[in-house]
Design a protein around this motif. Structure first.
Motif, PDB file in Angstrom:
ATOM      1  N   LEU A 154       0.841  -1.199   0.000  1.00 34.97           N
ATOM      2  CA  LEU A 154       0.000   0.000   0.000  1.00 34.97           C
ATOM      3  C   LEU A 154       0.876   1.249   0.000  1.00 34.97           C
ATOM      4  O   LEU A 154       0.586   2.222  -0.715  1.00 34.97           O
ATOM      5  N   LEU A 155       1.953   1.241   0.785  1.00 37.58           N
ATOM      6  CA  LEU A 155       2.883   2.373   0.774  1.00 37.58           C
ATOM      7  C   LEU A 155       3.498   2.542  -0.609  1.00 37.58           C
ATOM      8  O   LEU A 155       3.653   3.672  -1.097  1.00 37.58           O
ATOM      9  N   CYS A 156       3.814   1.433  -1.269  1.00 37.59           N
ATOM     10  CA  CYS A 156       4.336   1.501  -2.637  1.00 37.59           C
ATOM     11  C   CYS A 156       3.311   2.142  -3.574  1.00 37.59           C
ATOM     12  O   CYS A 156       3.663   2.977  -4.417  1.00 37.59           O
ATOM     13  N   TRP A 157       2.045   1.744  -3.429  1.00 35.33           N
ATOM     14  CA  TRP A 157       0.999   2.286  -4.294  1.00 35.33           C
ATOM     15  C   TRP A 157       0.810   3.781  -4.049  1.00 35.33           C
ATOM     16  O   TRP A 157       0.672   4.570  -5.009  1.00 35.33           O
ATOM     17  N   LEU A 173      -1.196  12.715   4.748  1.00 37.46           N
ATOM     18  CA  LEU A 173      -1.980  11.904   5.672  1.00 37.46           C
ATOM     19  C   LEU A 173      -1.872  10.425   5.310  1.00 37.46           C
ATOM     20  O   LEU A 173      -1.705   9.568   6.191  1.00 37.46           O
ATOM     21  N   LYS A 174      -1.979  10.116   4.022  1.00 39.14           N
ATOM     22  CA  LYS A 174      -1.866   8.722   3.580  1.00 39.14           C
ATOM     23  C   LYS A 174      -0.501   8.152   3.924  1.00 39.14           C
ATOM     24  O   LYS A 174      -0.390   7.008   4.402  1.00 39.14           O
ATOM     25  N   LEU A 175       0.543   8.933   3.681  1.00 35.34           N
ATOM     26  CA  LEU A 175       1.890   8.473   3.999  1.00 35.34           C
ATOM     27  C   LEU A 175       2.072   8.278   5.503  1.00 35.34           C
ATOM     28  O   LEU A 175       2.674   7.287   5.940  1.00 35.34           O
ATOM     29  N   THR A 176       1.548   9.212   6.280  1.00 33.58           N
ATOM     30  CA  THR A 176       1.664   9.112   7.739  1.00 33.58           C
ATOM     31  C   THR A 176       1.010   7.840   8.249  1.00 33.58           C
ATOM     32  O   THR A 176       1.598   7.081   9.039  1.00 33.58           O
ATOM     33  N   LEU A 177      -0.222   7.588   7.810  1.00 32.73           N
ATOM     34  CA  LEU A 177      -0.941   6.387   8.258  1.00 32.73           C
ATOM     35  C   LEU A 177      -0.232   5.123   7.785  1.00 32.73           C
ATOM     36  O   LEU A 177      -0.174   4.120   8.511  1.00 32.73           O
ATOM     37  N   GLY A 178       0.313   5.159   6.563  1.00 31.85           N
ATOM     38  CA  GLY A 178       1.032   4.001   6.056  1.00 31.85           C
ATOM     39  C   GLY A 178       2.274   3.690   6.868  1.00 31.85           C
ATOM     40  O   GLY A 178       2.523   2.533   7.229  1.00 31.85           O
ATOM     41  N   LEU A 179       3.056   4.705   7.180  1.00 32.15           N
ATOM     42  CA  LEU A 179       4.280   4.507   7.951  1.00 32.15           C
ATOM     43  C   LEU A 179       3.984   4.055   9.377  1.00 32.15           C
ATOM     44  O   LEU A 179       4.647   3.147   9.908  1.00 32.15           O
ATOM     45  N   ILE A 180       2.979   4.642  10.002  1.00 36.26           N
ATOM     46  CA  ILE A 180       2.616   4.242  11.361  1.00 36.26           C
ATOM     47  C   ILE A 180       2.094   2.814  11.376  1.00 36.26           C
ATOM     48  O   ILE A 180       2.403   2.026  12.291  1.00 36.26           O
TER      49      ILE A 180
END
Length: 400
Positions: A154-157, A173-180
């Motif tokens: 998902l982070l790749c996408w 926001l998407k990146l933050t949620l993905g990393l967390i």
């Protein structure tokens, strides 16, 4: 004109998914341990405690344990996977084992949805990779790796989408949620902070400062969360990750390199039915010869490839993510000698790697190569699937 059913790519994609799920259900019910390990028992016990209102607590460094075993706050692993297991337990009234397998199936289904978004009508090609020994093992066991792989892809996408000309105002926001999410599933998820940092530098270099700022914001917020989480761990246990994890001299460098080479060899061997440790047998040798033969066939027709894989945007990001994880996990594994390099620890390296390689076959520029090679790849991955079946059980069932 509507295509006949046997040319429906979506049908083939989800047929592969159904076949994998059905195979895993069979494997889990036949296997005496139901594909669980001591780690699985800890995860499921923590989920049980969450459902019972005790919070994220579990026996500390004691195995086997029972209801009388003293329990402490869950520190050695992050709380993400037990939290996921507890959700179907609440909603569907499943036990922890059934819930953990359901999480695996949902994670695999979400990965297939991502493949469909990434590669469209050719998504079934990279989906074939999940017939391999390593991926069937990961999605059979009650481990955090299954949702972790989804979070990685998902982070790749999200990263792939950020390469488009338009700026997504919610990218940070998407990146933050993905990393967390990656961090909460495995502490090794911190590796992908460096992947995102690389993208931040990349966009800054291209003078796309707004996108670079989104990556900076995400990394800052996610890092604050991680520091707060580690500080919470320290207050509860005196350790940032539940124990002293810095032991760089625990293994000789020669032995460490041997473990790495052996692990990578196993992970690149798609058709097998055990972890190779140096003892050859006839079955393993035969499967190795078949895979090498397939590789020679693919190389033989390379002149038909009109566009290198690295020129595909999706493949580039997947390969970069794969390389980042491999470098990071090798460094972490040297600092802290935890699990050996096997299908579990190397799954976040090999999964985006093989998805990138398989998906390159579907590029419109490679149609001639596709027609020449794909039938053999499908046949080989079918062999991988057969090797993952509980063959002895099925044989005994037939002979009854």
């Amino acid at each position: 004109m509507q295509l006949p059913w046997y040319q429906n790519s979506t049908l083939w994609l989800w047929a592969i998914y159904a076949l994998i799920v059905g195979t895993i259900v069979l494997r889990v019910n036949v296997e005496a341990t139901n594909y669980t390990t001591p780690d699985s028992e800890y995860y499921m016990r923590a989920a049980d405690n969450v459902v019972e209102g005790k919070g994220f607590v579990v026996a500390y460094m004691v195995y086997p344990f029972d209801d009388a075993t003293p329990e402490k706050d869950l520190i050695i692993w992050p709380i993400g996977y037990p939290a996921l297991i507890s959700l179907p337990m609440y909603v569907l009234d499943l036990d922890a084992l059934g819930s953990s397998k359901l999480i695996n199936f949902l994670s695999l289904g979400l990965i297939f949805l991502l493949l469909q978004r990434m590669f469209g009508s050719y998504a079934w090609l990279p989906a074939l990779y999940f017939f391999s020994y390593g991926r069937m093992e990961v999605f059979s066991y009650s481990w955090s790796e299954a949702p972790f792989l989804f979070a990685e892809l998902l982070l790749c996408w999200i990263t792939i989408k950020s390469l488009s000309d338009a700026l997504d105002k919610t990218l940070w926001l998407k990146l933050t949620l993905g990393l967390i999410s990656l961090f909460l599933l495995r502490y090794a998820g911190l590796i992908f902070f460096f992947f995102s940092a690389g993208m931040m530098v990349y966009f800054a270099y291209r003078k796309e400062y707004k996108k670079s700022t989104h990556y900076f914001m995400a990394l800052t917020i996610a890092s604050v969360f991680v520091l707060a989480y580690f500080y919470r761990n320290y207050l509860l246990s005196g350790y940032y990750a539940g124990m002293d994890r810095v032991q760089p001299d625990a293994e000789r460098i020669g032995y460490f390199i041997w473990l790495l080479i052996r692990g990578l060899f196993n992970e690149l061997m798609l058709a097998r039915n055990y972890f190779f440790k140096g003892n050859l047998d006839l079955l393993f040798t035969g499967l190795f010869v078949i895979q090498v033969g397939l590789i020679f066939w693919l190389v033989k027709w390379r002149k038909l490839i009109n566009r290198p894989t690295l020129l595909s945007r999706s493949s580039t990001i997947l390969l970069a993510c794969s390389a980042t994880y491999l470098i990071g996990i090798v460094i972490l594994r040297k600092i802290q000698p935890f699990d050996p390099f096997d299908f579990r620890i190397l799954a976040p390296f090999s999964t985006p790697l093989f998805i990138a390689l398989f998906s390159s076959l579907g590029l419109p520029e490679n149609r001639a190569y596709y027609h020449k090679t794909v039938p053999w790849i499908v046949a080989f991955m079918g062999l991988c699937w057969v090797m993952n079946l509980p063959k002895q059980y099925l044989l005994e069932l037939v002979l009854k």
